[in-house]
Write a protein that holds these residues in place. Structure first.
Motif, mmCIF file in Angstrom:
data_model
loop_
_atom_site.group_PDB
_atom_site.id
_atom_site.type_symbol
_atom_site.label_atom_id
_atom_site.label_comp_id
_atom_site.label_asym_id
_atom_site.label_seq_id
_atom_site.Cartn_x
_atom_site.Cartn_y
_atom_site.Cartn_z
ATOM 1 N N UNK A 143 80.935 22.532 65.013
ATOM 2 C CA UNK A 143 81.559 21.571 64.051
ATOM 3 C C UNK A 143 83.216 21.942 64.228
ATOM 4 N N UNK A 144 83.872 21.064 64.720
ATOM 5 C CA UNK A 144 85.377 21.569 64.989
ATOM 6 C C UNK A 144 86.328 20.858 64.072
ATOM 7 N N UNK A 145 87.504 21.270 64.043
ATOM 8 C CA UNK A 145 88.683 20.574 63.439
ATOM 9 C C UNK A 145 88.776 19.126 63.652
ATOM 10 N N UNK A 146 88.844 18.706 65.052
ATOM 11 C CA UNK A 146 88.746 17.296 65.401
ATOM 12 C C UNK A 146 87.674 16.574 64.849
ATOM 13 N N UNK A 147 86.339 17.186 64.945
ATOM 14 C CA UNK A 147 85.370 16.499 64.320
ATOM 15 C C UNK A 147 85.194 16.228 62.936
ATOM 16 N N UNK A 148 85.948 17.156 62.117
ATOM 17 C CA UNK A 148 86.085 17.218 60.757
ATOM 18 C C UNK A 148 87.060 16.088 60.460
ATOM 19 N N UNK A 149 88.213 16.008 61.236
ATOM 20 C CA UNK A 149 89.155 14.950 60.942
ATOM 21 C C UNK A 149 88.494 13.479 61.088
ATOM 22 N N UNK A 150 87.745 13.381 62.410
ATOM 23 C CA UNK A 150 87.031 12.085 62.548
ATOM 24 C C UNK A 150 86.032 11.785 61.712
ATOM 25 N N UNK A 151 85.388 12.859 61.081
ATOM 26 C CA UNK A 151 84.259 12.379 60.157
ATOM 27 C C UNK A 151 84.645 11.880 58.857
ATOM 28 N N UNK A 152 85.843 12.732 58.176
ATOM 29 C CA UNK A 152 86.563 12.114 57.194
ATOM 30 C C UNK A 152 87.576 11.170 57.302
ATOM 31 N N UNK A 153 87.584 10.425 58.519
ATOM 32 C CA UNK A 153 88.827 9.613 58.649
ATOM 33 C C UNK A 153 88.899 8.318 57.510
ATOM 34 N N UNK A 154 87.802 7.664 57.335
ATOM 35 C CA UNK A 154 88.074 6.782 56.181
ATOM 36 C C UNK A 154 88.252 6.991 54.980
ATOM 37 N N UNK A 155 87.778 8.014 54.194
ATOM 38 C CA UNK A 155 87.910 8.406 52.816
ATOM 39 C C UNK A 155 89.375 8.835 52.792
ATOM 40 N N UNK A 156 89.881 10.026 53.856
ATOM 41 C CA UNK A 156 90.883 10.587 53.904
ATOM 42 C C UNK A 156 92.252 9.646 53.810
ATOM 43 N N UNK A 157 91.973 8.641 54.906
ATOM 44 C CA UNK A 157 93.183 7.620 54.826
ATOM 45 C C UNK A 157 93.237 6.700 53.436
ATOM 46 N N UNK A 158 92.191 6.321 53.118
ATOM 47 C CA UNK A 158 92.168 5.692 51.727
ATOM 48 C C UNK A 158 92.892 6.372 50.801
ATOM 49 N N UNK A 159 92.312 7.552 50.466
ATOM 50 C CA UNK A 159 92.807 8.471 49.445
ATOM 51 C C UNK A 159 94.255 8.679 49.556
ATOM 52 N N UNK A 160 94.896 9.221 50.855
ATOM 53 C CA UNK A 160 96.266 9.451 51.198
ATOM 54 C C UNK A 160 96.988 8.089 50.973
ATOM 55 N N UNK A 161 96.649 6.912 51.478
ATOM 56 C CA UNK A 161 97.462 5.766 51.373
ATOM 57 C C UNK A 161 97.803 5.562 50.024
#
Length: 406
Positions: A143-161
């Protein structure tokens, strides 16, 4: 089936959070090597049977007591068993770059919807290895940093936006002002982000917003960006958008000389409209000076209904204005004022269109008309003894305060 004698992990890169040992055929005599900043977690038959910190360990039923329950392994000897071994990197935080998708805000400065994007960085560190592995890793082998970013792309973008839009809206911060608020915005975003990652066994060690910009990837955002840049240039140079457009058309007309023809003047008049048509009207009412041809036997005054150029024109030019922009500071003020209320500059109106000009200007900044010999030239004009307003020779009453002059 051969038993594995040594289990260890030597990371090939520093962006891996967790790694699964490729073999499961272990024994109670297998050696386990766990390096500094690592933690080893054992899974067997769907449950965690043990975890080990840094050091050298020999697997036994004493440090893995669940082996006896799962496999009926007696004390002592070399007894086989199957288990997944996960190594978790608990070293210094891994830094991850992030970027939002395009979002729209109502900019409080411009009063319009503006598409924006934001970028930044955050750091994550595994705090609870068991929770992290159970909730995130699943069937992966690492489990790498890029995989972590991809895995949470949806909820992270929604929360950040949503958080960025909420902050800018609540604090009435526009796109041209947000750069001064990046520290506060980072703090505002950091708390909900920290709570989000805690649920997955991770600790947020830092969260930073590095930029919030207009999304120029869209045609709408590109136009807005260009408009803001143009407005900044106008503020620095001290002119308005209307003045820029009017002067450009007028300058083309002046440079064209007398060969424009009536059709060209008509087109110029239509382009200016009521907001800056003084120059076009002035040209059409001065055919003799502009080189326009009149019908045989007809004078220029007869062509325009017998009115001499400028006769009975309202104060401030052929098209009376209600407001003008100060030639010194660019602020708008009423034509009824003799001085700009913002900077004290004396109103120096163009005799054709009424626009304010610098006292030394030779041509009107708005319509391009010549100011030589007009009331715009301080060298050839008298001034009212009461209010100081310039007036043409022969004027009987001050056009500003009504003072009798002769």
């Amino acid at each position: 089936m051969a038993f594995i004698d040594v289990v260890e992990w030597s990371p090939r890169t520093n962006d891996i959070y967790a790694w699964k040992f490729p073999h499961e055929n272990l024994s109670t005599n297998t050696q386990l090597l766990v390096r500094e900043s690592q933690e080893a977690v054992f899974f067997s038959k769907g449950q965690i049977i043990g975890k080990f910190g840094p050091g050298k360990h020999v697997l036994t039923t004493e440090n893995l007591p669940l082996l006896r329950k799962l496999y009926g392994i007696p004390f002592g000897g070399k007894n086989p068993f199957l288990a997944e071994v996960w190594f978790v990197n608990k070293a210094m935080p891994l830094t991850i770059d992030w970027r939002t998708t395009s979002m729209r805000i109502m900019d409080p400065v411009y009063g319009a919807m503006v598409p924006i994007v934001a970028t930044g960085r955050y750091g994550l560190q595994v705090q609870d290895a068991e929770k992290f592995l159970v909730k995130l890793v699943g069937t992966l082998t690492e489990f790498t940093a890029p995989q972590l970013t991809d895995h949470f792309m949806g909820p992270l973008i929604a929360k950040t936006n949503s958080t960025i839009v909420s902050y800018m809206t609540a604090n009435r911060v526009g796109i041209t002002e947000i750069a001064a608020h990046l520290d506060q915005l980072s703090t505002f975003l950091g708390q909900p982000m920290a709570e989000f990652w805690e649920d997955y066994g991770l600790r947020l060690t830092g969260f930073y917003v590095t930029s919030v910009d207009i999304d120029t990837s869209s045609s709408e955002g590109l136009k807005i960006s260009e408009a803001i840049s143009d407005r900044s240039a106008q503020n620095i140079a001290g002119y308005t958008w209307q003045q820029k457009q009017t002067f450009g058309v007028a300058n083309n007309a002046v440079n064209g000389g007398g060969g424009m023809g009536l059709l060209g003047v008509a087109m110029l008049s239509g382009a200016f409209g009521s907001g800056g048509g003084g120059f076009a009207q002035g040209v059409m009412q001065q055919p003799a000076q502009s080189g326009f041809n009149t019908a045989p036997g007809q004078t220029g005054n007869q062509q325009q209904g017998g009115m001499a150029p400028g006769a009975n024109a309202p104060a401030g030019g052929m098209h009376a204005r209600k407001e003008v922009f100060c030639a010194n500071c660019g602020q708008k003020f009423s034509v009824g004022m003799a001085f700009c209320p913002n900077c004290g500059h004396r109103y120096n109106p163009c005799p054709i269109c009424g626009a304010d000009n610098d006292e030394n200007a030779r041509r009107c900044v708005s319509c391009g008309a010549s100011l030589a010999g007009s009331t715009a030239s301080a060298d050839t004009a008298d001034a009212c003894p009461r209010c100081g307003t310039p007036y043409k020779p022969g004027t009987k009453f001050c056009p500003h305060c009504g003072q009798r002059l002769n």
